[in-house]
Structure formats: C-alpha cells, structure tokens
Design a protein around this motif. Sequence first.
Motif, short mmCIF file in Angstrom:
data_model
loop_
_atom_site.label_atom_id
_atom_site.label_comp_id
_atom_site.label_asym_id
_atom_site.label_seq_id
_atom_site.Cartn_x
_atom_site.Cartn_y
_atom_site.Cartn_z
N LYS A 34 5.19 75.40 38.46
CA LYS A 34 4.85 74.75 39.73
C LYS A 34 3.41 74.27 39.72
O LYS A 34 3.09 73.20 40.26
N LEU A 35 2.53 75.04 39.09
CA LEU A 35 1.13 74.63 38.96
C LEU A 35 1.03 73.37 38.10
O LEU A 35 0.27 72.45 38.43
N PHE A 36 1.79 73.31 37.02
CA PHE A 36 1.80 72.14 36.15
C PHE A 36 2.19 70.89 36.96
O PHE A 36 1.53 69.85 36.87
N LEU A 37 3.24 70.99 37.75
CA LEU A 37 3.72 69.84 38.52
C LEU A 37 2.75 69.48 39.64
O LEU A 37 2.55 68.30 39.94
N ALA A 38 2.13 70.49 40.25
CA ALA A 38 1.13 70.20 41.28
C ALA A 38 -0.06 69.47 40.68
O ALA A 38 -0.60 68.52 41.28
N THR A 39 -0.47 69.88 39.48
CA THR A 39 -1.59 69.23 38.81
C THR A 39 -1.21 67.81 38.39
O THR A 39 -2.03 66.88 38.48
N LEU A 40 0.02 67.63 37.94
CA LEU A 40 0.50 66.27 37.63
C LEU A 40 0.47 65.40 38.88
O LEU A 40 0.07 64.23 38.82
N GLY A 41 0.87 65.95 40.00
CA GLY A 41 0.82 65.20 41.26
C GLY A 41 -0.60 64.78 41.60
O GLY A 41 -0.84 63.66 42.07
N GLU A 42 -1.57 65.68 41.38
CA GLU A 42 -2.97 65.34 41.63
C GLU A 42 -3.42 64.22 40.70
O GLU A 42 -4.13 63.29 41.12
N ALA A 43 -3.01 64.30 39.44
CA ALA A 43 -3.38 63.25 38.48
C ALA A 43 -2.82 61.90 38.92
O ALA A 43 -3.50 60.87 38.84
N CYS A 44 -1.58 61.90 39.40
CA CYS A 44 -0.96 60.64 39.87
C CYS A 44 -1.71 60.08 41.08
O CYS A 44 -1.88 58.87 41.21
N ALA A 45 -2.14 60.97 41.98
CA ALA A 45 -2.88 60.52 43.16
C ALA A 45 -4.22 59.91 42.76
O ALA A 45 -4.68 58.94 43.37
N LYS A 46 -4.85 60.47 41.74
CA LYS A 46 -6.14 59.97 41.29
C LYS A 46 -6.02 58.65 40.53
O LYS A 46 -6.92 57.81 40.59
N THR A 47 -4.93 58.47 39.81
CA THR A 47 -4.81 57.35 38.88
C THR A 47 -3.82 56.26 39.32
O THR A 47 -3.77 55.20 38.71
N ASP A 48 -3.02 56.55 40.35
CA ASP A 48 -1.94 55.66 40.80
C ASP A 48 -0.80 55.56 39.79
O ASP A 48 -0.02 54.60 39.81
N TRP A 49 -0.68 56.55 38.91
CA TRP A 49 0.43 56.56 37.98
C TRP A 49 1.78 56.61 38.70
O TRP A 49 1.89 57.17 39.79
N GLN A 50 2.80 56.06 38.05
CA GLN A 50 4.18 56.16 38.51
C GLN A 50 4.98 56.84 37.40
O GLN A 50 5.05 56.34 36.28
N VAL A 51 5.57 57.98 37.71
CA VAL A 51 6.33 58.74 36.71
C VAL A 51 7.80 58.36 36.84
O VAL A 51 8.38 58.45 37.92
N HIS A 52 8.41 57.95 35.74
CA HIS A 52 9.83 57.59 35.72
C HIS A 52 10.71 58.75 35.28
O HIS A 52 11.89 58.79 35.64
N ALA A 53 10.16 59.66 34.50
CA ALA A 53 10.92 60.84 34.05
C ALA A 53 9.95 61.90 33.57
O ALA A 53 8.86 61.57 33.05
N TRP A 54 10.32 63.16 33.74
CA TRP A 54 9.53 64.25 33.20
C TRP A 54 10.45 65.41 32.84
O TRP A 54 11.54 65.55 33.41
N CYS A 55 10.02 66.21 31.89
CA CYS A 55 10.75 67.41 31.52
C CYS A 55 9.75 68.43 31.01
O CYS A 55 8.93 68.12 30.13
N LEU A 56 9.81 69.60 31.56
CA LEU A 56 8.91 70.69 31.18
C LEU A 56 9.74 71.75 30.47
O LEU A 56 10.68 72.30 31.04
#
Length: 311
Positions: A34-56
């Motif tokens: 959950k921490l990994f995904l929360a940090t990914l969300g922060e990164a997207c907010a900072k960079t405007d990234w759009q994630v199409h797929a992810w797998c942990l």
Amino acid sequence: MARKLRVQYPGAIYHVTSRGDGREGICRTDRDRKLFLATLGEACAKTDWQVHAWCLMGNQFHLVVETPKPNLVEGMKWFMGAYTIQYNRRHKRWGNLFSGRYKALFVDGSSKSYLKTVCDYVHLNPARAGLLGPRQELSSYPWSSYGEYLQAPRSRYRWLRVDRLFRAWDIPSDSAAGRREFERRMEARRAAEDGEQFKPVLRGWCFGGKAFRQELLRRMRGRVGTGHLGREIPDTAKAERIVREEFRRAGWSEKDLGRHRKGDPKKVRIALRLRNETTVTLAWISQRLRMGVPMHVAHLLYWRGRDKKRG
C-alpha cells in the motif's frame, strides 16, 4: 562504463521494470504494498504521469506509464528514492532496495496493438509466475491494475488511465458490460497464451514499428532538439509557475527574496509546496529561494512537518 542515456519526450510510453537488490523482495507486507502504491500516486501527482497498467510482485514491479511531459528520469528517481527511504525506515534497514537502474522499454503508442500487448503482459504476470492456480481468476490477484479495470471509475486510483487499453481491445465504453467483456477476453487470452507474442517485450529496448524505431534512433543521435537527455533535468517549468503564484500571494517580487531571512515562514511555505507538487531537488529549492544550503531547507521542512502533526 558510462550509463546509457535516457530518451525523453512529451507523450512517451514506457514499460518500466525493476527488481530488488540481490533479488531481495521489495515488499514484505501488505502495508508495504500500500505504501508503494501511495508513493506511486504521489509521483503521478508531481509529474502528471498516466499509468496504463501496473503489477507488484514479490521482488519486482512493472509499470506501463505515459509521460505527458519529458520527465521519466526525474520522476523515477523521486519515486524509487522516496519508497526506499520509507521502506528502510519501516524495516530498520539501510542501503539500496532496488538493483541498479530500472529498465525502460519504449512502447509505440501510434498503434493500439503495441500498448495492448505490453499491458496484457503486465496483467498476465501473476498467472505466468505461478502466483495463481489454474482455477483462480486473474482478478483474484490483488496487487495488479487488472482488478481495477474491472471496477467502476470511482473505485479506481485516480492516476490509472483505462480508456486506451479498452479501445485497444475494441471495447467502446467503460461500462459494466464493457468491463465484463474485458474480463472475458483476458481470461480467454490467458488460456490461449503460449508466450510467443510477449518475447519482444522481454528483449531489446523498443517495442514498436519500424518508423517508431527510426524516430527513436534519430532522437538518440541528437537530431531532434532537446528530447534526448543525457543528464537529469528537473521539472523547473512547473516549479517556476508555483514560485510565481506564491510570490503573488505574498506580494513579493524577485528582489524581496534577498531581503527576507533564509528561514522566513513564507519561504518555507513555498519550499514545502515545491516538495509536495514537483520533483525539483532541495538544491534547486535552496538556490531558487535563497535559503542557504540544501540541508538547511531539509531541516526547515522537517520541523514544519512536525509542527503540523502536533497541531
């Protein structure tokens, strides 16, 4: 040996992967995930990234990410660094968590087949790795965007973009019927998979057509402007916009920076916003706001954070 240069340009799509150092796990508990995904969300907010797929998975992660701005390098540096710091703090460890640099495969976004294939590869990873039994549905694996695709939009992460993959599957809308059809087709693809179509995803540096590959090679040779980056350049345009907004809010001009002390509360407020909303470094912030050395800025932000928690 010199590092390979990263090519960045607006609208680029990458399949990004990284493993744990020494094949060590990158998550020990669901709280880590959950921490990994929360940090990914922060990164997207900072960079405007759009994630199409992810797998942990146990010792690796996969992302299919689109970058509206040419900022994969600084975004990944912040994301992996921020997660490593928090993970190490939680588990009382130190040192690298990830093994060297991440791998970034270019994906041709001009044809829907390439994006579809790489997203399918990511979503089928748990089954391919034996993390699911033959009778378990793909959606039963909780740490993948596949399950999110089957949910209503309000239940998904805001940074997950589903429309392009649905279109690639010729699914016209993000409706309940469309999501059921997507699930049916993915389970059928899983049953028919022989691995041949995914071999290009596992090899090489580029997954796309001939014209796409030639364009990337041109960028690498430096023939198309600043898309070819050999060093890490922070997202200063967004940071400068924030600085201007905060100057107007404070009634300041550039000359006022030198008139106020390094730890002025308004400077700290601007610095905090820059850290929260961009990937610029402490060194950039300290120089831009005339706040002394980066370590001084770090201390100011630390105490500002503690004061907020107490309040």
